[in-house]
Design an enzyme around this catalytic site. Structure first.
Site, PDB file in Angstrom:
ATOM      1  N   SER A 119       1.733  -3.843   7.878  1.00  0.00           N
ATOM      2  CA  SER A 119       0.612  -3.505   7.002  1.00  0.00           C
ATOM      3  C   SER A 119      -0.219  -2.381   7.606  1.00  0.00           C
ATOM      4  O   SER A 119      -0.264  -1.276   7.075  1.00  0.00           O
ATOM      5  CB  SER A 119      -0.255  -4.740   6.754  1.00  0.00           C
ATOM      6  N   SER A 170       4.675   1.810   8.162  1.00  0.00           N
ATOM      7  CA  SER A 170       4.304   0.869   7.109  1.00  0.00           C
ATOM      8  C   SER A 170       5.530   0.299   6.405  1.00  0.00           C
ATOM      9  O   SER A 170       6.462   1.024   6.055  1.00  0.00           O
ATOM     10  CB  SER A 170       3.435   1.568   6.055  1.00  0.00           C
ATOM     11  N   ASP A 175      -0.330  -7.443   0.713  1.00  0.00           N
ATOM     12  CA  ASP A 175       0.201  -6.119   1.033  1.00  0.00           C
ATOM     13  C   ASP A 175       1.720  -6.161   1.007  1.00  0.00           C
ATOM     14  O   ASP A 175       2.387  -6.141   2.042  1.00  0.00           O
ATOM     15  CB  ASP A 175      -0.307  -5.641   2.395  1.00  0.00           C
ATOM     16  N   GLY A 181       3.647   5.967   9.349  1.00  0.00           N
ATOM     17  CA  GLY A 181       5.052   6.038   8.981  1.00  0.00           C
ATOM     18  C   GLY A 181       5.789   4.738   9.200  1.00  0.00           C
ATOM     19  O   GLY A 181       6.890   4.556   8.695  1.00  0.00           O
ATOM     20  N   HIS A 220       0.814  -1.216   0.000  1.00  0.00           N
ATOM     21  CA  HIS A 220       0.000   0.000   0.000  1.00  0.00           C
ATOM     22  C   HIS A 220       0.849   1.269   0.000  1.00  0.00           C
ATOM     23  O   HIS A 220       0.305   2.373  -0.127  1.00  0.00           O
ATOM     24  CB  HIS A 220      -0.945   0.013   1.207  1.00  0.00           C
TER      25      HIS A 220
END
Length: 465
Positions: A334, A319, A234, A317, A204
Site C-alpha cells: 500500500s 505499489s 487499498d 513503483g 490506489h
C-alpha cells in the site's frame, strides 16, 4: 554361478537399504527447506502463532491484548490477569501480563479515528509494548501535532506519539511492472472468480476503467481495472484480456528476480513478529517483520484502515507488489515512509479481506464468496488448497511479482515434474526414491525365496528312486 547370484542379491539389498535412507533424508530436507531472501534468517511458519490465536479467542478481548511470535519462535499472548496467564501456559504459549486489554486499546484507536482527520498520520496497536503508537510525518503542522497530543493525553498514558522524518505516501509508480494512465504499479497475485483471471493489486494504482500495459511504450496490453477500493481499503482487480491470460503453470508463482520464483500455495493473515518478504519492480526482493495489524494510515488521498504494518522497505513503483512468507500470500503493498537505503515503515492491504470482499481466490483455488448482506467479508479461501503448478517466469534483476504477460520460463524453484504436483512437488523425488527402494527390497527377497525353493527341489530330486 551360485556365488555370483548371492553377491547380486547382497548388492540389491544394500542398494535398497541405502535408497531408503537417502530418500528419507531427501524428504526431510525438502520439508524443511524454504526459499530465502539473501542474508535472511529462519522465518517462523505462518501457523506458528496458532496456539496464541486460539487462546486469545477463548479468553476474549477483555482479558487479552493480542499475540505475537517471540524471539524464540514461540507464540506470546498478552493477558491482563494471572488466571489468563495460566491458561496461556496450558495452551503451549508464553504469557505476558500487561495493564491494558484489547478492548481498551481498540477504544483508543476508535477515539483517534473519530477525531478530525490529519493527513500524514498513522496509528497502530503495538502488542509487545501494550501501546497505541501514533506517527506523524514531516508534513504535519505544529498545531495539528499539538491537537493530536492533547487527544492522546486524554485517552491515557498508553498512547505514544512519534514524529517521522519521512512522508506517508502510496508507493505509486511502479513485481512485474504494470503501466496505466500516469502511474506505474506492481502486479500482486494472480486470482480467479472460477471463470475469469485477474491480477490483485493496490486500489490506489488506478480507478475502475484504468487500462494496464506490460511495457512502458503501452503496446503490450494486459487488461483493465474492474473493481477495487481506495480509500477505505487499498485493493483492486485488473481483469486480463483474453490474449494476456497467464499460463496455468505460471499463475501460482511470484517472481523474486534473477529468474527465480516462489510458489504461492495459500493465503492467510500474518502474525506480529513474523518475518515476511516483499517483491516489487523498483526495489526487488526485501524482507522485514510484521510490527502491527489493523493499522490506519491517513494518506493525502484518504484514510485506509485494516493494514499490516511492517519494517519492510519500499519505494515508489512497488505499489501493489506481493507480501508473502513460506509460500503463503499475505498482502499487497500500500504505502509508507522511508526508503530502502535508510529503512522505513511499509503498510500492506491483507489479501484475505481483499479477496473475500471481491469474491475471488488465488489461481488454482476455489473462489471465496463475496461479502454478505451485513457487509462482513466471507471466510477466505482455504490456505491448504494447492495453487496451480509451474516454473517461475523470468522477472529480471528487478524482481517483483511474476509477470504473466510476456516473460519466458526461468529456472524457478522447482523442476517441471515437481511443479505439476503442487505443494507435494518438493518431496516427490524423495518419495520416489523410497518407493523404488522398497520395490527393490521386495524383489530381492522374492528372488532369494525362489532360489531357496529351487535348491530344495534339486537337492531332494537326487534322492528320489
Amino acid at each position: 554361478m551360485r556365488h555370483a547370484r548371492r553377491n547380486l542379491q547382497r548388492i540389491a539389498r544394500l542398494a535398497a537399504v541405502g535408497g531408503l535412507v537417502c530418500g528419507s533424508l531427501m524428504v526431510s530436507d525438502a520439508m524443511a527447506g524454504e526459499t530465502r531472501a539473501p542474508g535472511a534468517g529462519t522465518a517462523p511458519a505462518v501457523p506458528a502463532a496458532a496456539p496464541g490465536g486460539v487462546v486469545v479467542e477463548r479468553l476474549g478481548t477483555s482479558r487479552t491484548a493480542g499475540s505475537w511470535i517471540g524471539d524464540d519462535g514461540r507464540p506470546v499472548v498478552a493477558v491482563t490477569d494471572q488466571g489468563a496467564a495460566a491458561e496461556v501456559r496450558r495452551a503451549g504459549a508464553n504469557p505476558k501480563v500487561v495493564d491494558h486489554s484489547t478492548d481498551e486499546l481498540r477504544s483508543a484507536t476508535e477515539t483517534l479515528r473519530g477525531a478530525p482527520r490529519v493527513t500524514g498520520t498513522a496509528w497502530a496497536v503495538n502488542y509487545r509494548t501494550n501501546e497505541v503508537v501514533v506517527r506523524a510525518d514531516r508534513t504535519v503542522s505544529a498545531s495539528d501535532w499539538s491537537r493530536l497530543t492533547e487527544i492522546a493525553e486524554d485517552i491515557g498514558g498508553f498512547v505514544r506519539m512519534e514524529r517521522s522524518q519521512g512522508t506517508f505516501t502510496t508507493r505509486l509508480n511502479g513485481a512485474a511492472p504494470m503501466f496505466g494512465g500516469a502511474s506505474r504499479c506492481s502486479a500482486g497475485f494472480n486470482v480467479t472468480d472460477g471463470q475469469r483471471s485477474f491480477v490483485l493489486t493496490a486500489g490506489h494504482c488506478g480507478p475502475v476503467g484504468t487500462t494496464w500495459f506490460g511495457d512502458r511504450g503501452r503496446n503490450d496490453r494486459v487488461g483493465s481495472t474492474v473493481a477495487g477500493s481506495f480509500p477505505g481499503g487499498d485493493y483492486s482487480l485488473v481483469r486480463y484480456d483474453e490474449s494476456a491470460v497467464p499460463d496455468p503453470a505460471a499463475a501460482g508463482i511470484v517472481a523474486i528476480g534473477e529468474g527465480r520464483g516462489v510458489r504461492i500455495t495459500g493465503a492467510a493473515d500474518p502474525a506480529v513478529g513474523q518475518e515476511v518478504f516483499r517483491s516489487g519492480s523498483t526495489t526487488g526482493l526485501r524482507s522485514g517483520r510484521v510490527t502491527a495489524l489493523n493499522a490506519t494510515v491517513n494518506y493525502p488521498e484518504g484514510t485506509v484502515g485494516g493494514l499490516i504494518e511492517t519494517t519492510v522497505c519500499a519505494e515508489a513503483g512497488d505499489s501493489g507488489g506481493p507480501l508473502f512468507a513460506q509460500g503463503i500470500a499475505l498482502g499487497v503493498t500500500s504505502g509508507g515512509t522511508g526508503d530502502c537505503d535508510s529503512g522505513g515503515t511499509t503498510y500492506f492491504q491483507p489479501v484475505t479481506s481483499a479477496m473475500a470482499s471481491l469474491g475471488v481466490a488465488l489461481s488454482g483455488q476455489p473462489p471465496a464468496p463475496p461479502a454478505g448482506a451485513d457487509g462482513q467479508p466471507a471466510a477466505p479461501a482455504d490456505p491448504s488448497t494447492p495453487a496451480a503448478g509451474g516454473t517461475a517466469p523470468d522477472a529480471g534483476a528487478g524482481g517483483g511479482a511474476a509477470p504473466p504477460w510476456g516473460g519466458t520460463s526461468g529456472p524457478g524453484i522447482v523442476t517441471d515434474i515437481a511443479a505439476g504436483l503442487g505443494p507435494l512437488g518438493a518431496v516427490a523425488p524423495g518419495v520416489g526414491v523410497i518407493g523404488a527402494s522398497l520395490v527393490l527390497l521386495v524383489v530381492s527377497r522374492w528372488i532369494q525365496t525362489a532360489q531357496g525353493r529351487r535348491n530344495y527341489r534339486e537337492y531332494y530330486s537326487q534322492t528320489w528312486a
